[in-house]
Design a protein around this motif. Structure first.
Motif, PDB file in Angstrom:
ATOM      1  N   ALA A   1       0.820  -1.212   0.000  1.00 13.12           N
ATOM      2  CA  ALA A   1       0.000   0.000   0.000  1.00 13.12           C
ATOM      3  C   ALA A   1       0.855   1.263   0.000  1.00 13.12           C
ATOM      4  CB  ALA A   1      -0.928  -0.005   1.207  1.00 13.12           C
ATOM      5  N   GLU A   2       2.083   1.162   0.469  1.00 10.36           N
ATOM      6  CA  GLU A   2       2.966   2.344   0.480  1.00 10.36           C
ATOM      7  C   GLU A   2       3.499   2.662  -0.918  1.00 10.36           C
ATOM      8  OE1 GLU A   2       6.036   1.270   3.236  1.00 10.36           O
ATOM      9  OE2 GLU A   2       4.692   1.345   4.976  1.00 10.36           O
ATOM     10  N   CYS A   3       3.338   1.705  -1.836  1.00  7.62           N
ATOM     11  CA  CYS A   3       3.930   1.897  -3.167  1.00  7.62           C
ATOM     12  C   CYS A   3       2.858   2.206  -4.204  1.00  7.62           C
ATOM     13  CB  CYS A   3       4.665   0.631  -3.595  1.00  7.62           C
ATOM     14  SG  CYS A   3       6.010   0.227  -2.489  1.00  7.62           S
ATOM     15  N   SER A   4       3.249   3.029  -5.173  1.00  6.38           N
ATOM     16  CA  SER A   4       2.321   3.275  -6.271  1.00  6.38           C
ATOM     17  C   SER A   4       2.631   2.333  -7.427  1.00  6.38           C
ATOM     18  CB  SER A   4       2.408   4.728  -6.727  1.00  6.38           C
ATOM     19  OG  SER A   4       3.724   5.012  -7.133  1.00  6.38           O
ATOM     20  N   LYS A   5       3.830   1.775  -7.404  1.00  5.00           N
ATOM     21  CA  LYS A   5       4.207   0.887  -8.500  1.00  5.00           C
ATOM     22  C   LYS A   5       5.248  -0.111  -7.997  1.00  5.00           C
ATOM     23  CE  LYS A   5       6.521   2.442 -12.133  1.00  5.00           C
ATOM     24  NZ  LYS A   5       6.850   3.438 -13.155  1.00  5.00           N
ATOM     25  N   ILE A   6       5.037  -1.395  -8.344  1.00  8.86           N
ATOM     26  CA  ILE A   6       6.053  -2.419  -8.061  1.00  8.86           C
ATOM     27  C   ILE A   6       6.257  -3.160  -9.365  1.00  8.86           C
ATOM     28  CG2 ILE A   6       6.648  -4.463  -6.715  1.00  8.86           C
ATOM     29  CD1 ILE A   6       4.753  -3.499  -4.534  1.00  8.86           C
ATOM     30  N   GLU A   7       7.485  -3.161  -9.851  1.00 12.83           N
ATOM     31  CA  GLU A   7       7.706  -3.665 -11.198  1.00 12.83           C
ATOM     32  C   GLU A   7       8.924  -4.575 -11.242  1.00 12.83           C
ATOM     33  OE1 GLU A   7       6.528  -0.645 -14.809  1.00 12.83           O
ATOM     34  OE2 GLU A   7       8.480  -0.467 -13.849  1.00 12.83           O
ATOM     35  N   ILE A   8       8.822  -5.628 -12.016  1.00 15.13           N
ATOM     36  CA  ILE A   8       9.993  -6.480 -12.209  1.00 15.13           C
ATOM     37  C   ILE A   8      10.697  -6.009 -13.483  1.00 15.13           C
ATOM     38  CG2 ILE A   8      10.843  -8.826 -12.526  1.00 15.13           C
ATOM     39  CD1 ILE A   8       8.310  -9.799 -11.116  1.00 15.13           C
ATOM     40  N   ALA A   9      11.986  -5.812 -13.382  1.00 15.42           N
ATOM     41  CA  ALA A   9      12.722  -5.322 -14.554  1.00 15.42           C
ATOM     42  C   ALA A   9      13.886  -6.250 -14.838  1.00 15.42           C
ATOM     43  CB  ALA A   9      13.236  -3.909 -14.291  1.00 15.42           C
ATOM     44  N   GLY A  10      14.284  -6.271 -16.112  1.00 10.99           N
ATOM     45  CA  GLY A  10      15.457  -7.049 -16.525  1.00 10.99           C
ATOM     46  C   GLY A  10      15.402  -8.460 -15.975  1.00 10.99           C
ATOM     47  N   PRO A  11      16.527  -8.948 -15.492  1.00 18.43           N
ATOM     48  CA  PRO A  11      16.580 -10.341 -15.064  1.00 18.43           C
ATOM     49  C   PRO A  11      16.094 -10.548 -13.631  1.00 18.43           C
ATOM     50  CG  PRO A  11      18.746  -9.357 -14.890  1.00 18.43           C
ATOM     51  CD  PRO A  11      17.831  -8.272 -15.363  1.00 18.43           C
ATOM     52  N   GLY A  12      15.095  -9.799 -13.208  1.00 11.28           N
ATOM     53  CA  GLY A  12      14.529 -10.066 -11.886  1.00 11.28           C
ATOM     54  C   GLY A  12      14.718  -9.000 -10.833  1.00 11.28           C
ATOM     55  N   PHE A  13      15.144  -7.812 -11.233  1.00 10.05           N
ATOM     56  CA  PHE A  13      15.184  -6.711 -10.252  1.00 10.05           C
ATOM     57  C   PHE A  13      13.748  -6.314  -9.942  1.00 10.05           C
ATOM     58  CE2 PHE A  13      19.088  -5.972 -12.802  1.00 10.05           C
ATOM     59  CZ  PHE A  13      19.985  -6.285 -11.802  1.00 10.05           C
ATOM     60  N   ILE A  14      13.494  -5.997  -8.671  1.00  9.80           N
ATOM     61  CA  ILE A  14      12.158  -5.495  -8.356  1.00  9.80           C
ATOM     62  C   ILE A  14      12.292  -4.022  -8.021  1.00  9.80           C
ATOM     63  CG2 ILE A  14      10.069  -5.866  -7.010  1.00  9.80           C
ATOM     64  CD1 ILE A  14      11.265  -8.531  -6.063  1.00  9.80           C
TER      65      ILE A  14
ATOM     66  N   PHE B   1      10.612  -0.510  -6.771  1.00 13.32           N
ATOM     67  CA  PHE B   1       9.498  -0.003  -5.970  1.00 13.32           C
ATOM     68  C   PHE B   1       9.413   1.510  -6.104  1.00 13.32           C
ATOM     69  CE2 PHE B   1      11.050  -3.829  -3.984  1.00 13.32           C
ATOM     70  CZ  PHE B   1       9.915  -4.534  -3.642  1.00 13.32           C
ATOM     71  N   THR B   2       8.223   1.997  -6.391  1.00 12.86           N
ATOM     72  CA  THR B   2       8.014   3.439  -6.389  1.00 12.86           C
ATOM     73  C   THR B   2       7.051   3.767  -5.256  1.00 12.86           C
ATOM     74  OG1 THR B   2       8.274   3.447  -8.776  1.00 12.86           O
ATOM     75  CG2 THR B   2       7.296   5.412  -7.789  1.00 12.86           C
ATOM     76  N   LEU B   3       7.481   4.645  -4.367  1.00 10.74           N
ATOM     77  CA  LEU B   3       6.623   4.998  -3.232  1.00 10.74           C
ATOM     78  C   LEU B   3       5.488   5.891  -3.705  1.00 10.74           C
ATOM     79  CD1 LEU B   3       9.500   5.820  -0.751  1.00 10.74           C
ATOM     80  CD2 LEU B   3       7.960   3.843  -0.619  1.00 10.74           C
ATOM     81  N   ASN B   4       4.328   5.724  -3.108  1.00 12.10           N
ATOM     82  CA  ASN B   4       3.271   6.647  -3.522  1.00 12.10           C
ATOM     83  C   ASN B   4       3.410   7.962  -2.761  1.00 12.10           C
ATOM     84  OD1 ASN B   4       1.470   6.757  -1.251  1.00 12.10           O
ATOM     85  ND2 ASN B   4       0.847   4.662  -1.758  1.00 12.10           N
ATOM     86  N   PRO B   5       3.003   9.048  -3.415  1.00  9.97           N
ATOM     87  CA  PRO B   5       3.248  10.378  -2.837  1.00  9.97           C
ATOM     88  C   PRO B   5       2.619  10.555  -1.452  1.00  9.97           C
ATOM     89  CG  PRO B   5       2.578  10.559  -5.129  1.00  9.97           C
ATOM     90  CD  PRO B   5       2.404   9.124  -4.758  1.00  9.97           C
ATOM     91  N   ALA B   6       1.472   9.925  -1.233  1.00 13.57           N
ATOM     92  CA  ALA B   6       0.819  10.105   0.065  1.00 13.57           C
ATOM     93  C   ALA B   6       1.684   9.498   1.171  1.00 13.57           C
ATOM     94  CB  ALA B   6      -0.555   9.448   0.047  1.00 13.57           C
ATOM     95  N   TYR B   7       2.228   8.322   0.907  1.00 17.24           N
ATOM     96  CA  TYR B   7       3.071   7.686   1.920  1.00 17.24           C
ATOM     97  C   TYR B   7       4.364   8.493   2.128  1.00 17.24           C
ATOM     98  CZ  TYR B   7       6.308   4.674   4.291  1.00 17.24           C
ATOM     99  OH  TYR B   7       7.238   4.201   5.181  1.00 17.24           O
ATOM    100  N   LEU B   8       4.968   8.896   1.024  1.00 17.86           N
ATOM    101  CA  LEU B   8       6.200   9.693   1.132  1.00 17.86           C
ATOM    102  C   LEU B   8       5.939  10.956   1.956  1.00 17.86           C
ATOM    103  CD1 LEU B   8       9.164   9.986   0.337  1.00 17.86           C
ATOM    104  CD2 LEU B   8       8.439  11.089  -1.785  1.00 17.86           C
ATOM    105  N   SER B   9       4.803  11.600   1.689  1.00 22.01           N
ATOM    106  CA  SER B   9       4.458  12.816   2.432  1.00 22.01           C
ATOM    107  C   SER B   9       4.324  12.519   3.921  1.00 22.01           C
ATOM    108  CB  SER B   9       3.137  13.403   1.929  1.00 22.01           C
ATOM    109  OG  SER B   9       3.226  13.682   0.559  1.00 22.01           O
ATOM    110  N   GLU B  10       3.650  11.421   4.213  1.00 22.66           N
ATOM    111  CA  GLU B  10       3.428  11.083   5.614  1.00 22.66           C
ATOM    112  C   GLU B  10       4.767  10.876   6.337  1.00 22.66           C
ATOM    113  OE1 GLU B  10       1.480   7.235   6.418  1.00 22.66           O
ATOM    114  OE2 GLU B  10       2.924   7.335   8.078  1.00 22.66           O
TER     115      GLU B  10
END
Ligand code: ARG
Length: 582
Positions: free
Chosen positions: A75-88, A90-99
């Motif tokens: 819930a703290e993230c706005s995006k969770i993405e797998i990239a390349g050979p398995g890197f994950i 995480f992008t924090l969502n602005p509301a959580y970052l603000s908090e």
């Protein structure tokens, strides 16, 4: 306050444990900040390692890690993405970052991680030699050591700042002998003197010592008398130390550095027992009549074993003996959890040997006491050679500092024609001294660094002046809006939305991570880079986001406030004062 990085590490480790039924080291999640923010804020790099361990496809491993991730974290993230050979990523969502930014603002330590257990940390630094020579290296040691001490004090440790002054040794024999002849009134306390004169006498005494066998003999006799505690010699020694102390203090005052003096002479009473203890444990070998310790792995240029000499053939003790006594005292009497010694890199072999000897005899147990020699490179002059002051003499070290203040004064007079003399004076002091400190700290300490007033006083780039100026600007913004800051702080919260706000917010929140990193690798340039980036990110935010008269004014002013607090605190750890206008 836990850092964002540590929180990711903690939750991801748990999801690895749950997903693959692993524990201990094997489950530990490797998390790092993303190199490029467009991919995310933090990344987990563990899938590759785990795929080998579990013989599974790395992307599949990554998917399983995400599937077992705590819902709260998701819930703290706005995006969770797998990239390349398995890197994950995480992008924090602005509301959580603000908090979390709002919590950081109200945290007394601005998001720095407080230790679970307060440590006793000894930082030994500065350590010039009485009457001998005071060189820029000692200034470097003073600046770097003070910064590390400030860091640990800020983090909440119990810090002992020790000045291991070279106040003992054969140099006193020749100096006293020389002064008896050429400055008897000084020795008898009838005439005042200063550090510069002492150093001059020291140089002449040394010359005489090398040329005149008669003088040499008298000097050696003088050393024996001093070591035997003979009254007149002891008195002369005290006087020489006192004069030097006053000279050093002038520099410490200018740099605003606090130190507890505990010179080599402090350890005199322990030298004999130290040697005896090594002998009792059968670790001493006699080589050419001297008592030596042969330690594994230390060889000279010819590839022969290279010993630590703990007692000379004439029975005298030396630098090595004193350092062994010092480490013993720091471990057992001071009960240090961590010991940090700051000197030029030229002494790194010496300290590696001292540490090895302390381990061998059983004093130093790395699971109980952490020990580091913090080395640093040379200070170079504009010609690229080892730095010398104009006259070629090293004793005018204080002029080096006042020179920076004078240069700052020139620049300020041009920039601020309306300022009063007092104002200029005060600003020049902060800027001049700050510039000397910052230019030293911002260079990777292992590298040699070139001393240049012109460079250190530039208004652009990674310099003290740029950061101080940024600080002034941020406060200017707060001042310019009509709002009363106390009111703003109690009625508004940070709410980051614009990409430049998010970038700045994320960077602010990383303050604790940087300090933690710094407390491990003891590289102050890390903090300088962090603060420089902070100022740049702030500038980008201020360029992209209007503050005054917008609906976001409240939130943005609070963001300015947090930036100014973090910047000020960071500068304080570096030992820099701030100013209100520039
Ligand atoms: N006085 C020494 C010098 O000027 C530095 C002392 C370093 N510390 C120590 N424990 N040996 O080179």
């Amino acid at each position: 306050m836990e850092t964002l990085l540590a929180a990711f590490q903690r939750t991801l480790t748990r999801s690895i444990q749950d997903a693959f039924d692993l524990s201990g080291e094997e489950a530990f999640a490797d998390v790092a900040p993303c190199v490029q923010e467009e991919f995310g804020h933090y990344q987990c790099n563990s899938a590759l390692r785990l795929s080998k361990l579990l013989k599974k496809n790395p992307r599949q491993v990554a998917e399983l890690i995400i599937a077992h991730l705590d819902e709260g974290k998701k819930a703290e993230c706005s995006k969770i993405e797998i990239a390349g050979p398995g890197f994950i990523n995480f992008t924090l969502n602005p509301a959580y970052l603000s908090e979390t930014l709002n919590r950081q603002l109200h945290d007394l330590h601005l998001g720095a991680v407080r230790p679970s257990k307060k440590q006793r940390i000894i930082v030994e630094f500065s350590s010039p030699n009485v009457a001998k020579e005071l060189h820029v290296g000692h200034i470097r040691s003073t600046i770097i050591g003070d910064c590390l001490a400030r860091l640990f004090e800020f983090l909440g440790h119990d810090v002992l700042r020790l000045n291991h002054i070279g106040d003992w040794g054969t140099q006193f024999g020749m100096l006293i002998t020389y002064m008896k002849e050429f400055a008897p009134d000084v020795l008898q306390g009838k005439e005042e003197t200063d550090l510069t004169s002492l150093m001059g006498w020291y140089r002449s005494a040394k010359k005489r010592f090398d040329e005149d066998p008669e003088f040499k003999k008298r000097s050696q006799l003088q050393v024996v008398q001093l070591q035997a505690g003979e009254k007149e010699a002891a008195h002369a020694w005290q006087l020489i130390c006192e004069v030097s102390r006053r000279g050093f203090q002038e520099i410490y005052d200018l740099l605003n550095v606090k130190l507890v003096e505990r010179g080599e002479s402090f350890y005199n009473p322990y030298l004999k027992e130290v040697v005896e203890e090594f002998e009792r444990k059968g670790l001493v070998e006699i080589s050419d009549g001297a008592k030596c310790l042969f330690l594994d792995g230390f060889l000279n240029r010819e590839g022969e074993p290279f010993p630590l000499m703990i007692q000379k053939s004439d029975g005298g003790y030396n630098y090595d003996t004193t350092d062994l006594a010092a480490i013993r005292h720091r471990i057992f009497d001071e009960k240090a959890d961590r010991i940090i010694v700051v000197t030029d890199s030229g002494q790194s072999l010496h300290f590696q040997m001292i540490f090895a000897a302390a381990k061998k005899i059983g004093w130093l147990d790395s699971s109980r006491t952490e020990i580091d020699h913090v080395g640093f490179g040379l200070v170079l002059g504009p010609d690229g050679k080892k730095f010398k002051t104009r006259s070629g003499e090293t004793e005018k070290l204080i002029d080096l500092l006042t020179g920076a203040v004078d240069q700052a004064k020139h620049i300020l007079c041009e920039r601020l024609p309306l300022a009063t003399e007092d104002e200029i004076e005060e600003l020049a002091q902060v800027i001049g001294i700050g510039a000397v400190k910052y230019s030293d700290l911002s260079t990777h300490r292992a590298r040699d660094y070139t001393f240049s007033y012109e460079r250190m006083l530039r208004f652009e780039g990674n310099t003290a002046v740029f950061l101080l100026y940024s600080f002034v600007r941020i406060n200017g913004i707060k001042r310019k809006t009509q709002a009363n800051m106390d009111y703003v702080l109690s009625h508004h919260k940070i709410d980051v939305q614009h990409p430049s706000e998010i970038t700045l917010g994320l960077h602010l929140r990383r303050f604790g991570e940087i300090l933690e990193h710094l407390s491990r690798d003891l590289l102050p340039n890390r903090l300088c880079e962090y603060l420089y980036e902070l100022a740049e990110k702030f500038n980008a935010f201020f360029r992209d986001c209007r503050v005054e008269g917008t609906p976001e004014e409240g939130s943005r002013l609070v963001l300015c406030e947090l930036t100014s607090r973090v910047l000020k605190q960071g500068l304080e750890i570096l030992g820099l004062d701030t100013v209100e206008r520039l």
